[in-house]
Design a protein around this motif. Structure first.
Motif, PDB file in Angstrom:
ATOM      1  N   SER A  36     -10.934   2.882   1.064  1.00 21.88           N
ATOM      2  CA  SER A  36     -11.123   2.767   2.504  1.00 21.88           C
ATOM      3  C   SER A  36     -12.247   3.671   2.947  1.00 21.88           C
ATOM      4  N   GLN A  42     -13.101   8.670  12.911  1.00 24.81           N
ATOM      5  CA  GLN A  42     -12.212   9.390  12.010  1.00 24.81           C
ATOM      6  C   GLN A  42     -12.875  10.628  11.452  1.00 24.81           C
ATOM      7  N   GLN A 116      -1.399   7.425   7.172  1.00 22.56           N
ATOM      8  CA  GLN A 116      -2.565   7.010   7.931  1.00 22.56           C
ATOM      9  C   GLN A 116      -3.254   8.239   8.512  1.00 22.56           C
ATOM     10  N   SER A 117      -4.580   8.211   8.536  1.00 23.61           N
ATOM     11  CA  SER A 117      -5.329   9.379   8.984  1.00 23.61           C
ATOM     12  C   SER A 117      -4.984   9.779  10.415  1.00 23.61           C
ATOM     13  N   LYS A 273      -8.489   5.240  12.323  1.00 25.50           N
ATOM     14  CA  LYS A 273      -7.962   4.100  11.595  1.00 25.50           C
ATOM     15  C   LYS A 273      -8.123   4.312  10.097  1.00 25.50           C
ATOM     16  N   SER A 275      -6.273   4.564   5.929  1.00 28.38           N
ATOM     17  CA  SER A 275      -5.390   5.435   5.164  1.00 28.38           C
ATOM     18  C   SER A 275      -5.932   6.852   5.127  1.00 28.38           C
TER      19      SER A 275
END
Length: 282
Positions: A36, A42, A116-117, A273, A275
Motif C-alpha cells: 500500500s 497520511q 489502519q493508519s 487511508k 493499512s
C-alpha cells in the motif's frame, strides 16, 4: 513551526515531496513489504508527528557535541538535557541487530495486518507508550529520587521513573507509560517498567502488544552528545520470546521544548487511508 500549524497549501506541497522521497523497508516479521502507498495526507502525520518518520520539526543542522560524559556530584552520569531520538518512530525493526527479526506470534501478526493508519493512537494525539518516540525533542530531568522524561510531541506527556528503591505495585492500573522503577548498573540507568495498557502501537507499522508487556531499558550516556537506549521487550502475549532493540539519541544543546498542541482542531487522522505501514515510492 509544527506540521499542524503549516498553511494547507504548504503542507500539501511538503507532503507530496516527502512521499516521493521515502521508500518502504521490508518487515522482518512478515517477510515482505506491504503493498500500500500512503497518500500525502497520511504521510504528514500532523497530529502525533510519527506517521512519517521523516517529518521532524526543523532544527539546527550541527552535529551532537563531543566531549566526556558529564557527571553529578554523586558520581553517576548526568543524563539531563534535550535529546532527539532514542526509540522507534516508523518501524520497531529499526533497532534490531543485523540478521535478527521480530518474533511476532501468528495471532499478533493478524492484528497488525488488519490495522489502519487512521487508527494509530499516536496520530490521534495519544501517548506513544514505550519504546516508541515521536520525531520531536524530549528532555530528561534528573534528581536523587526521580527521573522525568518530558516529551514535546503529542500532548506534552511525561514519564516518571522512581529512583527511591520502591517496588512495582502488585496490581498496577494499566497506563500508557506503565509503572517505571530505575536503578544504576555502573554508569547505565536501568529502567524496569510494567503495568501497561494494550492501546498504544510500537510503531507506525502497527506492531501490537498486550497488557503482559514488560520493558527493560538500559540508558548509557556514551559521551557528551550520545545517549544509547538498549531496550528489551518481553510480552508472551504477542511475541514468542524476548527481544532487544538498540536506539541512539543525540543531544540538542541549542534547543528547548516548544509548545505543541496536538488536540486542538485535529482533523487530519480521520482522512488517513490505507493499512498501517511506511510509505512506498509511487
Amino acid at each position: 513551526m509544527k506540521p499542524n500549524l503549516i498553511a494547507p497549501a504548504m503542507l500539501a506541497i511538503a507532503s507530496l515531496v516527502t512521499v516521493g522521497a521515502l521508500a518502504q523497508a521490508p518487515d522482518p516479521a512478515s517477510g515482505a513489504a506491504k503493498a500500500s502507498t500512503l497518500t500525502p495526507g497520511q504521510a504528514t502525520a500532523p497530529a502525533g508527528g510519527s506517521a512519517n518518520p521523516a517529518t521532524p520539526r526543523p532544527r539546527p543542522r550541527d552535529d551532537a557535541p563531543h566531549g566526556p560524559t558529564p557527571r553529578l556530584p554523586d558520581g553517576h552520569p548526568d543524563l539531563s538535557g534535550i535529546w532527539n531520538g532514542g526509540g522507534p518512530v516508523g518501524d520497531l525493526a529499526q533497532g534490531l541487530a543485523p540478521g535478527e527479526s521480530i518474533p511476532l506470534l501468528p495471532a499478533a501478526k493478524v492484528i497488525m495486518d488488519q490495522r489502519q493508519s487512521k487508527d494509530d493512537p499516536e496520530a490521534n494525539c495519544l501517548p506513544t507508550g514505550i519504546p516508541r518516540i515521536a520525531p520531536y525533542p524530549w528532555r530528561i530531568v534528573q534528581d536523587s529520587t526521580h527521573i522525568y522524561f518530558l516529551f514535546e510531541g503529542n500532548i506534552h506527556s511525561f514519564r516518571q521513573i522512581f529512583m527511591d528503591g520502591r517496588k512495582h505495585p502488585a496490581d498496577p492500573d494499566p497506563t500508557w507509560y506503565g509503572h517505571s522503577i530505575g536503578s544504576w548498573d555502573g554508569d547505565t540507568l536501568v529502567v524496569d517498567t510494567v503495568g501497561f495498557n494494550d492501546k498504544f502501537w510500537f510503531d507506525f507499522r502497527g506492531h501490537p502488544h498486550t497488557e503482559q508487556l514488560h520493558t527493560i531499558e538500559r540508558y548509557t550516556r556514551k559521551d557528551l552528545g550520545t545517549l544509547e537506549n538498549k531496550v528489551t521487550i518481553i510480552d508472551p502475549g504477542d511475541y514468542s520470546k524476548p527481544f532487544t532493540l538498540t536506539f541512539t539519541a543525540r543531544l540538542r544543546p541549542k534547543e528547548e521544548l516548544m509548545e505543541y498542541i496536538c488536540q486542538e482542531n485535529q482533523q487530519d487522522s480521520q482522512h488517513m487511508k490505507g493499512s498501517a505501514g511506511l510509505p512506498l515510492n509511487p
